[in-house]
Enzyme design. Structure first.
Site, PDB file in Angstrom:
ATOM      1  N   GLN A 131       0.737   8.022   2.763  1.00 44.56           N
ATOM      2  CA  GLN A 131       1.462   7.337   3.844  1.00 44.56           C
ATOM      3  C   GLN A 131       1.449   8.187   5.107  1.00 44.56           C
ATOM      4  O   GLN A 131       1.329   7.667   6.216  1.00 44.56           O
ATOM      5  CB  GLN A 131       2.901   7.058   3.442  1.00 44.56           C
ATOM      6  CG  GLN A 131       3.038   6.006   2.359  1.00 44.56           C
ATOM      7  CD  GLN A 131       4.423   5.364   2.400  1.00 44.56           C
ATOM      8  OE1 GLN A 131       4.824   4.800   3.397  1.00 44.56           O
ATOM      9  NE2 GLN A 131       5.151   5.472   1.315  1.00 44.56           N
ATOM     10  N   GLY A 158       7.170   6.077   5.398  1.00 44.59           N
ATOM     11  CA  GLY A 158       6.093   5.283   5.992  1.00 44.59           C
ATOM     12  C   GLY A 158       6.117   5.220   7.508  1.00 44.59           C
ATOM     13  O   GLY A 158       5.107   4.989   8.146  1.00 44.59           O
ATOM     14  N   GLU A 159       7.289   5.387   8.092  1.00 45.07           N
ATOM     15  CA  GLU A 159       7.387   5.276   9.545  1.00 45.07           C
ATOM     16  C   GLU A 159       7.527   6.644  10.213  1.00 45.07           C
ATOM     17  O   GLU A 159       6.932   6.904  11.244  1.00 45.07           O
ATOM     18  CB  GLU A 159       8.560   4.356   9.891  1.00 45.07           C
ATOM     19  CG  GLU A 159       8.311   3.020   9.218  1.00 45.07           C
ATOM     20  CD  GLU A 159       9.360   1.962   9.451  1.00 45.07           C
ATOM     21  OE1 GLU A 159       9.169   1.147  10.359  1.00 45.07           O
ATOM     22  OE2 GLU A 159      10.347   1.920   8.714  1.00 45.07           O
ATOM     23  N   GLY A 207       0.801  -1.211   0.000  1.00 45.05           N
ATOM     24  CA  GLY A 207       0.000   0.000   0.000  1.00 45.05           C
ATOM     25  C   GLY A 207       0.832   1.259   0.000  1.00 45.05           C
ATOM     26  O   GLY A 207       0.315   2.371  -0.072  1.00 45.05           O
ATOM     27  N   LYS A 220      14.399   9.503   1.351  1.00 44.19           N
ATOM     28  CA  LYS A 220      14.634   9.010   2.709  1.00 44.19           C
ATOM     29  C   LYS A 220      13.549   8.070   3.237  1.00 44.19           C
ATOM     30  O   LYS A 220      13.716   7.485   4.298  1.00 44.19           O
ATOM     31  CB  LYS A 220      14.759  10.194   3.668  1.00 44.19           C
ATOM     32  CG  LYS A 220      16.024  11.030   3.451  1.00 44.19           C
ATOM     33  CD  LYS A 220      16.108  12.141   4.469  1.00 44.19           C
ATOM     34  CE  LYS A 220      17.433  12.869   4.421  1.00 44.19           C
ATOM     35  NZ  LYS A 220      17.468  13.964   5.411  1.00 44.19           N
ATOM     36  N   GLY A 221      12.448   7.957   2.527  1.00 48.68           N
ATOM     37  CA  GLY A 221      11.381   7.071   3.032  1.00 48.68           C
ATOM     38  C   GLY A 221      10.485   7.812   4.008  1.00 48.68           C
ATOM     39  O   GLY A 221      10.922   8.738   4.688  1.00 48.68           O
ATOM     40  N   ARG A 226      13.977  13.736  -1.273  1.00 49.70           N
ATOM     41  CA  ARG A 226      13.159  13.914  -2.460  1.00 49.70           C
ATOM     42  C   ARG A 226      11.865  13.115  -2.342  1.00 49.70           C
ATOM     43  O   ARG A 226      11.878  11.971  -1.878  1.00 49.70           O
ATOM     44  CB  ARG A 226      13.965  13.392  -3.634  1.00 49.70           C
ATOM     45  CG  ARG A 226      13.431  13.719  -4.979  1.00 49.70           C
ATOM     46  CD  ARG A 226      14.561  13.460  -5.953  1.00 49.70           C
ATOM     47  NE  ARG A 226      14.188  13.630  -7.317  1.00 49.70           N
ATOM     48  CZ  ARG A 226      14.695  12.856  -8.288  1.00 49.70           C
ATOM     49  NH1 ARG A 226      15.544  11.890  -7.987  1.00 49.70           N
ATOM     50  NH2 ARG A 226      14.356  13.079  -9.528  1.00 49.70           N
ATOM     51  N   LYS A 232       1.516  12.178  -4.093  1.00 48.79           N
ATOM     52  CA  LYS A 232       0.197  11.612  -3.802  1.00 48.79           C
ATOM     53  C   LYS A 232       0.320  10.395  -2.879  1.00 48.79           C
ATOM     54  O   LYS A 232      -0.313  10.328  -1.831  1.00 48.79           O
ATOM     55  CB  LYS A 232      -0.472  11.206  -5.112  1.00 48.79           C
ATOM     56  CG  LYS A 232      -1.947  10.953  -5.015  1.00 48.79           C
ATOM     57  CD  LYS A 232      -2.542  10.760  -6.393  1.00 48.79           C
ATOM     58  CE  LYS A 232      -3.912  11.396  -6.476  1.00 48.79           C
ATOM     59  NZ  LYS A 232      -4.414  11.468  -7.856  1.00 48.79           N
ATOM     60  N   ALA A 234      11.872   2.519  -1.259  1.00 46.77           N
ATOM     61  CA  ALA A 234      12.038   3.537  -2.301  1.00 46.77           C
ATOM     62  C   ALA A 234      13.515   3.730  -2.608  1.00 46.77           C
ATOM     63  O   ALA A 234      13.932   3.725  -3.773  1.00 46.77           O
ATOM     64  CB  ALA A 234      11.399   4.853  -1.851  1.00 46.77           C
TER      65      ALA A 234
END
Ligand code: FES
Ligand code: FES
Lengths: 177, 746
Positions: free
Chosen positions: B646, B712-713, B474, B709-710, B636, B641, B517
């Site tokens: 997230q 989701g967390e 997701g 850098k991500g 970046r 979207k 990513a």
């Protein structure tokens, strides 16, 4: 320490399961005859016997809304009804609302508003939204939030879901005027 | 990539999810949904006791039911591999992994003790419900409160665990400080509860090979587990996960439905499906119940004199699960005297498991509430207090940050929220009969990259397929990888197909740590660049090629063309190159590895600042989170979207952690009592109001080639603390154990 024994099987004679029989369901405008036991839920009938896995199982206890389908236009939790009880009803699942390339307005709005992440609750959300539109109740954002609250989204896509549903509700109201 | 404007520059744009149509139409297939011939169904039977022995499984009665094929338990399951190491998956903590149906020992409540297999789900469920099992109960301990003085420093942690390091003399500094605080912060057990139930469909082929559709965040991790446990070759156990209906860490390790379904398929030589129930979803790992103590003191100028942070969390008796709970307190703020301690204590519970921002979600809640308490003790505005203690370098690692725009997160977040209108004093804002409170907090998370590989292949008709054994739960993997590939080769999105989640594909790490990513994205870019290089070679061979003598750096792939950067009118059509080449397809494999030199030189982290408004009805104790602004610096942003989604989801998680979510144990039974979705509370639509997401611009040339850098967390961090701080601002009451139930306010 104490000894514990589980299960209800105290009676020596177990009752054998009732054998399957034919049940004809009208699903997405098509008659489908399924060979199922009478205790098969509508949800399991769809997923395991009719090959319609778009309807999801998230709890099997009427607590999450993932299994929402439309029966005679009304939204219900398909895990809480037996398939055999729905003979003669008109059942619509997510597959009956629209397909890739021919999306239903709600499906398109969910896509545009990114109203999901993992997508697992999504068919239930969309069916629930269609039910809510059929009910003609939800007009304001607060009403939509409240009336969509039977469908849990653990990914937390609620903002997108609200905006998607609102867009379709508004468009339908505008076209009715 | 290309600098000139063009319509095949997709990175940073916000196209709809490429897999979206499959998800909104119900066409997307999740693990428990694959149709395979002659499928039989397994239903798991779970232990009602927390500790003891299984005396007898009375299988005979249910075996006599028509349709029941087998009852598997330790009494009849053939011994699989003998050694712990065979059961160790890639992300297992130290210790001895749980082996399902291995012996008569019960180690935790809801432990799987039998699998009933029947030719329909209905019969299997019935048989499982009446299967009689006798147990001998032993005394259990499931309450971390009983272990307050019995914790120990973890010996062999799991990968990624860093023992916290201290510096200076915190005790002395705090003693001499102008203002001091010391408090305990607690949250209970939490369960991931993705909406999709853990399920595995094992297709048993006539030649005995298996195709395993399993709910997991790492198909390769599952394949490795299955081959080692069952002595199969990779060729005999292909694992597939095309869509994952949410995971949040619960799918990092192979779950027991995988073991049970594979075992049953091999024993019965048939295709088997095992789906857990929602109740059983509370037996596959959890965020551990954690006790924390924070102590701080400030100098007269509002700088931190000293900081102490100590945490104790539970683990199981058989594995030593550890989290980095306190480490963040050594790096988020400038402070020369820091003392950190992290301990674990073993209980009769299943091994905890990483759950969205493991360790940080726990530690930052305590740190950021304590910072608020400290700001109040020192009479300072919470943002001002944080700015006075802004860390310009990572003091724990003694390294500069590769980039850090947290100050900008504070600024933009505060501005959007209207923070400057906030009176410092609690209980000073009202709306109607409700008290209004504003609170803020922040967070820091590792920007990680792992080794990953990808394969790209372009066919003569100009269609590009890229594959990597990554996961999609997701987060947007399908979409961002498609964007990266399309942009790299200058193709329209529709000409690109990204495939994932299959052990036959090039290697990717488990889908966690917010590193997909960066890791898979870099591999995809590299594989596409390798294809680009081959295409350029072909293009140069063409008659009158304007690209003769050009190197890869001299050209760009844009809008289906290969053109000279310096003279864009000099170009060749990509499809012509493919036609003329005479090749049916051009392909390349590539592996991306993190830059170890940069990793040694820089501390790489993402940061955020969260601002929250709550309204509290003082008579009823109800709390509504009416507004949240989450400002993040994540390098970046590949797709605003999906990245925004997230963060929106993370904020919902933070609201949940602050106000609703907790697994409650009845310690007399050592059992989770609210193991269902009506009593394990998570937010619904009506609980969620306005959420604003701000991505602060941040360029990071060191973190990885994509500069990502991500997210989701990180997005979850600070949310629960900001809400907690807002509740204090509204009511003047400080609640230090989550969730803030109504009764804690009354
Ligand atoms: S599966 Fe029916 S409500 Fe959850
Ligand atoms: S989109 Fe994942 S649960 Fe709603």
């Amino acid at each position: 320490m104490s000894t514990v024994s589980t299960s209800s099987a105290a009676d020596d004679q177990l009752r054998p399961p009732v054998p399957p029989s034919s049940v004809t369901l009208r699903i997405n405008g098509e008659d489908r005859t399924l060979h199922i036991a009478p205790w098969t839920t509508l949800l399991d009938a769809l997923r395991e016997y009719a090959g319609l896995t778009g309807t999801k199982k998230g709890c099997d206890h009427g607590q999450c809304g993932s299994c929402t389908v439309l029966v005679d236009g009304k939204r219900i939790n398909s895990c809480l009804t037996l398939a055999a009880l729905q003979e003669g009803s008109d059942i619509t699942t997510i597959e009956g609302l629209g397909q890739e390339g021919q999306l239903h307005p709600l499906q398109q709005a969910f896509l545009d508003h990114d109203a999901f992440q993992c997508g697992y609750c999504t068919p239930g959300q969309i069916c629930s939204a269609q039910g809510l539109i059929n009910e003609g109740k939800a007009r304001t954002e607060d009403e939509i939030r409240e009336l969509m609250s039977g469908n849990i989204c653990r990914c937390g896509a609620y903002v997108g879901i609200l905006n998607a549903v609102k867009e379709v509700v508004d468009a339908q109201q505008a076209s009715r005027r | 990539m290309s600098t000139s404007s063009s319509n095949t520059n997709y990175v940073g744009k916000a196209p709809n999810r490429v897999e979206g149509p499959a998800k909104v139409t119900g066409a997307a297939k999740y693990s428990g949904e694959f149709e395979v011939p002659d499928l039989v169904y397994g239903v798991v039977v779970s232990s009602p006791i927390a500790k003891g022995k299984i005396l007898k499984i009375h299988a005979d009665k249910v075996l006599s039911l028509p349709g029941v094929l087998q009852v598997f338990s330790h009494e009849n399951v053939p011994h699989q591999a003998w050694f712990d190491r065979n059961y160790k998956d890639d992300v297992a903590p130290g210790g001895s992994p749980f082996r399902p149906l291995h012996d008569d020992e019960v180690k935790f409540s809801q432990q799987p003790v039998a699998l009933v297999v029947a030719d329909t789900f209905e019969v299997a469920r019935y048989a499982a419900s009446i299967l009689e099992i006798e147990y001998k109960e032993e005394k259990h301990e499931t309450d971390i409160e009983s272990q307050r003085d019995k914790g120990h420093a973890p010996s062999k942690g799991k990968s990624g665990y860093k023992p916290p390091s201290s510096r200076g003399n915190a005790a002395k500094a705090i003693e001499k400080a102008e203002h001091r605080i010391r408090h305990e912060y607690i949250h209970g057990t939490q369960h991931h509860n993705p909406m999709e139930l853990y399920a595995s469909t094992v297709h048993y082929h006539p030649d005995g090979k298996l195709t395993i559709y399993d709910k997991t965040q790492g198909v390769l991790n599952c394949q490795q587990y299955v081959t080692k446990v069952f002595g199969l070759s990779k060729d005999e156990a292909r694992v597939i996960n095309l869509y994952n209906g949410g995971a949040f860490g619960s799918g990092l390790r192979p779950q027991y439905e995988l073991f049970l379904s594979v075992m049953a398929a091999l024993e019965l030589r048939r295709s088997v499906r095992v789906t857990l129930t929602r109740q059983q979803m509370f037996s596959i790992g959890h965020r551990p119940h954690t006790l924390q103590t924070l102590e701080m003191g400030t100098n007269p100028d509002g700088t931190l004199a000293g900081l102490k942070h100590y945490a104790l969390h539970e683990t199981s008796r058989f594995e030593e699960y550890t989290e980095n709970v306190v480490n963040w307190s050594g790096m988020l703020y400038q402070c020369d005297n820091v003392q950190l301690g992290n301990q674990v204590a073993a209980l009769d519970v299943y091994t905890p498991q990483d759950m969205r921002a493991p360790g940080a979600a726990t530690g930052s809640f305590a740190l950021e509430v304590a910072m608020d308490e400290m700001a109040y003790a020192a009479g300072l505005d919470p943002v001002d207090f944080r700015l006075r203690n802004y860390a310009e370098t990572d003091q724990s690692e003694k390294l500069p940050f590769s980039s850090k725009r947290l100050r900008e997160c504070y600024r933009q977040g505060a501005e959007k929220f209207g923070w400057d209108r906030r009176p410092l004093k609690p209980r000073s804002m009202r709306e109607g009969n409700k008290l209004v409170g504003w609170g803020m907090a922040g967070g820091v998370w590792d920007a990680q990259m792992q080794k990953a590989a990808a394969k790209a292949s372009i066919t003569a008709d100009g269609k590009l397929t890229v594959t990597s054994a990554a996961g999609e739960n997701g987060t947007g993997t399908y979409t961002i990888m498609t964007q990266i590939a399309a942009e790299t080769l200058g193709l329209p999105l529709e000409a690109v197909t990204f495939k994932l989640g299959d052990t036959d594909m090039p290697e990717a790490p488990v889908q966690g740590g917010s590193w997909t990513a960066a890791s898979v994205g870099t591999a995809v870019q590299k594989a596409c660049l390798a294809v680009a290089d081959k295409l350029l070679k072909q293009a140069k061979k063409m008659d009158d090629s304007p690209l003769k003598g050009a190197d890869l750096e001299d050209v760009e792939f844009v809008n289906g063309l290969i053109r000279l950067r310096k003279a864009p009118e000099q170009s060749v059509v990509l499809r012509d190159v493919l036609q003329v080449s005479g090749e049916r397809q051009i392909e390349a494999d590539s592996t991306a590895i993190p830059n170890l030199l940069n990793m040694a030189r820089y501390s790489m982290h993402s940061h955020n600042a969260v601002f929250a408004e709550v309204q509290v009805d003082e008579e009823l104790g109800t709390i509504h989170v009416t507004r949240v602004v989450n400002a993040l610096a994540i390098g970046r942003v590949l797709n605003p979207k999906t990245a925004r989604s997230q963060v929106l989801g993370s904020v919902v998680w933070g609201i949940s952690m602050a106000l609703m979510e907790e697994t409650v144990t009845d310690h007399r039974f050592g059992r989770y009592m609210n193991h269902n979705l009506s009593e394990y509370h998570v937010p619904t639509n009506a609980d969620i109001r306005d959420i604003d997401v701000i991505f602060v611009e941040e360029e990071d040339p060191y973190v990885n080639p994509l500069g990502v850098k991500g997210v989701g967390e990180l997005g979850l961090l600070g949310v629960a603390a900001a809400i907690n701080n807002a509740v204090f601002h509204a009511t003047g009451k400080r609640v230090r154990d989550l969730p803030i139930y109504i009764d804690k306010l009354l």
